[in-house]
Structure formats: C-alpha cells, structure tokens
Design a protein around this motif. Structure first.
Motif, PDB file in Angstrom:
ATOM      1  N   GLN A  97       3.838   1.522   2.392  1.00  0.00           N
ATOM      2  CA  GLN A  97       4.912   0.541   2.220  1.00  0.00           C
ATOM      3  C   GLN A  97       4.672  -0.733   3.031  1.00  0.00           C
ATOM      4  OE1 GLN A  97       8.690   2.463   2.993  1.00  0.00           O
ATOM      5  NE2 GLN A  97       8.411   3.984   1.385  1.00  0.00           N
ATOM      6  N   ASP A 115       0.840  -1.187   0.000  1.00  0.00           N
ATOM      7  CA  ASP A 115       0.000   0.000   0.000  1.00  0.00           C
ATOM      8  C   ASP A 115       0.885   1.252   0.000  1.00  0.00           C
ATOM      9  OD1 ASP A 115       0.980   0.277   2.573  1.00  0.00           O
ATOM     10  OD2 ASP A 115      -0.908  -0.217   3.567  1.00  0.00           O
ATOM     11  N   ALA A 116       0.268   2.426   0.091  1.00  0.00           N
ATOM     12  CA  ALA A 116       1.032   3.676   0.032  1.00  0.00           C
ATOM     13  C   ALA A 116       1.952   3.842   1.235  1.00  0.00           C
ATOM     14  CB  ALA A 116       0.077   4.862  -0.058  1.00  0.00           C
ATOM     15  N   ALA A 166       6.359   2.196  -3.179  1.00  0.00           N
ATOM     16  CA  ALA A 166       5.047   2.767  -3.519  1.00  0.00           C
ATOM     17  C   ALA A 166       5.139   3.777  -4.656  1.00  0.00           C
ATOM     18  CB  ALA A 166       4.399   3.392  -2.293  1.00  0.00           C
ATOM     19  N   THR A 167       5.921   3.444  -5.676  1.00  0.00           N
ATOM     20  CA  THR A 167       6.029   4.318  -6.850  1.00  0.00           C
ATOM     21  C   THR A 167       5.335   3.724  -8.076  1.00  0.00           C
ATOM     22  OG1 THR A 167       8.178   3.317  -7.386  1.00  0.00           O
ATOM     23  CG2 THR A 167       8.187   5.343  -6.060  1.00  0.00           C
ATOM     24  N   ASP A 168       5.170   2.404  -8.105  1.00  0.00           N
ATOM     25  CA  ASP A 168       4.541   1.744  -9.255  1.00  0.00           C
ATOM     26  C   ASP A 168       3.145   1.253  -8.871  1.00  0.00           C
ATOM     27  OD1 ASP A 168       6.773   2.162 -10.855  1.00  0.00           O
ATOM     28  OD2 ASP A 168       7.694   0.275 -10.215  1.00  0.00           O
ATOM     29  N   LEU A 169       2.132   2.027  -9.240  1.00  0.00           N
ATOM     30  CA  LEU A 169       0.748   1.663  -8.939  1.00  0.00           C
ATOM     31  C   LEU A 169       0.317   0.511  -9.847  1.00  0.00           C
ATOM     32  CD1 LEU A 169      -1.688   2.590  -7.181  1.00  0.00           C
ATOM     33  CD2 LEU A 169      -2.440   3.937  -9.160  1.00  0.00           C
ATOM     34  N   TYR A 179       0.332  -1.171  -4.807  1.00  0.00           N
ATOM     35  CA  TYR A 179       1.562  -0.895  -5.542  1.00  0.00           C
ATOM     36  C   TYR A 179       2.362  -2.185  -5.709  1.00  0.00           C
ATOM     37  CZ  TYR A 179       0.536   4.019  -4.629  1.00  0.00           C
ATOM     38  OH  TYR A 179      -0.059   5.255  -4.575  1.00  0.00           O
ATOM     39  N   THR A 180       3.082  -2.280  -6.821  1.00  0.00           N
ATOM     40  CA  THR A 180       3.852  -3.492  -7.107  1.00  0.00           C
ATOM     41  C   THR A 180       5.245  -3.469  -6.493  1.00  0.00           C
ATOM     42  OG1 THR A 180       4.636  -2.563  -9.199  1.00  0.00           O
ATOM     43  CG2 THR A 180       2.605  -3.874  -9.256  1.00  0.00           C
TER      44      THR A 180
END
Length: 405
Positions: free
Chosen positions: A262, A259-260, A306-309, A301-302
């Motif tokens: 981490q 999630d956002a 949490a930079t790649d949604l 996020y992958t």
C-alpha cells in the motif's frame, strides 16, 4: 618648497597610475541581443532581454463550430551574465504567459572554453533536436506533433555537462544530464508537495561529419545564413527516468500507483530519440524519430488497497507510450522569405487499447515566414491539418508576430 614639490610629484604619478588602471565600462542595446552591460574591459557581462509573440489562432474540428483566439503566445523576460576570469555564468528566464512563469534558473562553471558544467533548471538536452531549439527560433509557428506529444516545456532541474570539440573538420557535441525526473519547478508549490520517484539519467551526442554550422546558424532549424557547403548534424539521445508520476515525465503527482504494501510505487520511463539535420544554401531538412516505453511494471496496483493489479496495456492510460516521427523541409530566400512543409505522426504502443494517453494522430503543416531581421523580428503563418482516428479532422491556422529585444 621641497616637500610641496614632492607631494605634487606623488599626486601626479599616482594619477597617471590610476589612469592606466582605469577600466572601460560600456552599455548598448541591439534588437535581438538585449540590453548589454560590460565592466572591467568586458571581463564582466550582464544582459537583459526577452521576446514577445502575439498570436491569432483559428481551429475547426469536424462537425464542430470553429473557434478564434487572440492572445500572447509567449512573453519571455531574461537576465544573464558572465564573469570571464572566474569562468562562471548565470541565466534566469521567465514566461509571463504561464501561471508558473519560471523556465530557466541556472549557474554554470566553464573549466575550459569547450566544457560547461551547469546546476539548476534549464532545457534538458535529452530530447529531440527541435525540442532543443529555443522558442524564439521556431521554423514554424509551433513545435511539431512529436515534440508537443512527448514533452512539455523541456525544462528540468538537475546537473548538466556538455562539451564542444572539433577534430579536423569533424565536430562532436556530447551532453550528459542527471535531473530530478519531475520536470521544471519539480519541488512543488510548498513543503508538502515534494518530488516523487527517483532521478532521471541520460545523454545526448551530436556529430557534425562535415564541420559545424556557421556561427549563429546552429541555433535554428532553418538555414538563415545560407550555408555555402553542405552541413550535417546527426544526433541521438536516451534517458531513463526512475519512477514517474506524470504522462511524459515532466511533473509529479498526476496519478498514484501502489505496491502490495500500500505504498506509492511508480513505473520507470525510458525515451530514445534519433534525428538528422541538413542545411545547404538556404535549404534545410530535419528528420526525427522518438520512442517512449515503460518498465518496472511488476507488482503495481492501481488502488491503495492493493486489490486491482495493473493489467497488461493499462500502463498506457497513465504514460505516453509509443513511436513518433517528424520530417520538415524548408527554404529561406536571400531576402528573408521562407516556405516550409512538415509531416508528423504519433502512434501509440498499444493501438487496440482505447484508453491510451497517446492517440494515433498525423499532421501536415504548411508554413510561410518573413524574416525581417532574422529570428529577432519576423511574421509567421501556418496552416495544419490533423487527422485523428474515427475520421476526425482538425484544421488549424496560426499567425504569429515576434519581436526579440
């Protein structure tokens, strides 16, 4: 002399009373039923059993060299028992052809003859009809493409409740399950390898509008007992798995999503099944449909930073998503020969997404079986043709010998 006579009389009557109270203990062995022990006039029962499936497999994929394999497909060993008065039973089953052999380990309480409440690891009822059939009862040499694509062993750890009721000629079998949602051996190999995600909930309902199958004929797809009257089993199952981290929801830690903040965050996974089984005078017809889909995908996020949604359709590269169909027709002669035909197809939810775990595959299977002593001693052969996208075809042939002890 009088005292001696009294003592002799007491010993005599005590001996007669002990003989009256003496209970019968027996032991016997029968192929397919295992080694059975009973104590105290059958109030306590204990069974040792299992089965072996030596197998030969030939496989040939388009433009590739064919392969041959000779192995033991399954090597099951089981222990079971029941205390009639206490209304308790248990069962333990292993498959020594697997690296982690434990399949079943459960304890059940039977408040009535028609209701059972079970705790432990066992085959969940939340799958399709064929997946609920024991591995020793296969109509073909292996389960269908539908079953093998959407499940692994079908075992899960949790609580189960099932009933069996008859209203006139109408039969009903309802089943409920609440499991860990991580399949068998879900707690991992050590204390650091724990469950991930939440629980899995679901139910299955089977209806028998023309009455139950003959005793012993409900355990298989094929009509081995030649039902004298048409019998129908119509069933449906649905499940909701809160937070999954394996492609079919029967494991954990196969992938990680975040999630956002981490922290680990997993999607929810839903499955639906509908099936219909008919049997009449040696003929059998099974039709099955399955759908698997995911939800709770927002804010995933992958990567841990949490930079790649998670992009649309990308969830299908982690989970088996889509539809599946299976139809199989068979006939068993009175002398134990059987011919069976099956068609299966799986279709991904996002057909234009190349990285989907589920691929677009169809399969035809022709099977021939000789039942020597029902499912306990049989020889099965099957030839399958699997068609993949891109004009890739796989030809597969199996020969399996089975002995149940």
């Amino acid at each position: 002399m009088k005292k001696i006579a009294i003592y002799i009389a007491l010993i005599f009557f005590c001996t007669i009373d002990a003989q009256k109270k003496k209970t019968e203990n027996t032991a016997n062995f029968e192929l397919g039923s295992g080694l059975n022990f009973s104590f105290e006039d059958n109030n306590y029962r204990f069974t040792i059993g299992g089965f072996l499936q030596p197998a030969y497999t030939y496989s040939k994929i388009t433009d590739k060299k064919g392969t041959n394999e000779l192995n033991v497909q399954r090597a099951y060993f089981s222990l079971g028992g029941k205390a009639v008065k206490e209304k308790i039973s248990f069962f333990i089953q292993t498959d020594f052809s697997l690296s982690q052999p434990l399949l079943d380990a459960w304890l059940a309480y039977h408040p009535t003859e028609n209701i059972s409440i079970t705790a432990g690891q066992k085959r969940t009822p939340l799958n399709n009809k064929e997946m609920n059939i024991n591995e020793s009862q296969f109509q073909f040499t292996e389960r269908s493409l539908l079953s093998t694509s959407l499940t692994n062993t079908g075992r899960e750890f949790g609580l189960f409740a099932d009933g069996r009721f008859q209203l006139g000629s109408f039969g009903i079998i309802p089943q409920l399950a609440m499991t860990s949602g991580d399949g068998r051996n879900s707690f991992g190999s050590n204390s650091r390898d724990t469950d991930r995600g939440g629980l899995k909930y679901g139910a299955r309902l089977d209806l028998y509008p023309l009455g139950f199958f003959s005793e012993g004929n409900e355990e298989a797809i094929a009509d081995l007992l030649h039902e004298p009257n048409l019998r129908i089993a119509a069933g449906a199952a649905a499940s909701y798995n809160k937070g999954v981290s394996s492609p079919v929801g029967e494991g954990h830690g196969d992938f990680s999503l975040y999630d956002a903040g981490q922290k680990l965050k997993y999607p929810d996974y839903r499955k639906f099944y509908a099936d219909l089984l008919l049997k009449y005078k040696g003929f059998s017809l099974l039709g099955e449909y399955a759908n698997a889909n995911a939800t709770a995908l927002d804010g995933i996020y992958t990567n841990q930073t949490a930079t790649d949604l998670l992009r649309p359709q990308q969830i299908s590269s982690y989970l088996v998503l889509g539809d599946a169909y299976n139809v199989q027709l068979g006939y068993v002669t009175l002398n134990g020969w059987a011919a069976d035909l099956r068609y299966s197809r799986i279709s991904p939810e996002f057909k234009d997404f190349e990285n989907s775990v589920m691929k677009d595959v169809s399969a035809y299977t022709l099977g021939l079986t000789k039942y020597i002593k029902g499912n306990n001693l049989k020889i099965q052969a099957a030839v399958s043709s699997l068609q993949y996208t891109g004009d890739i075809n796989e030809l597969k042939a199996d020969l399996v010998f089975q002995i149940v002890f």
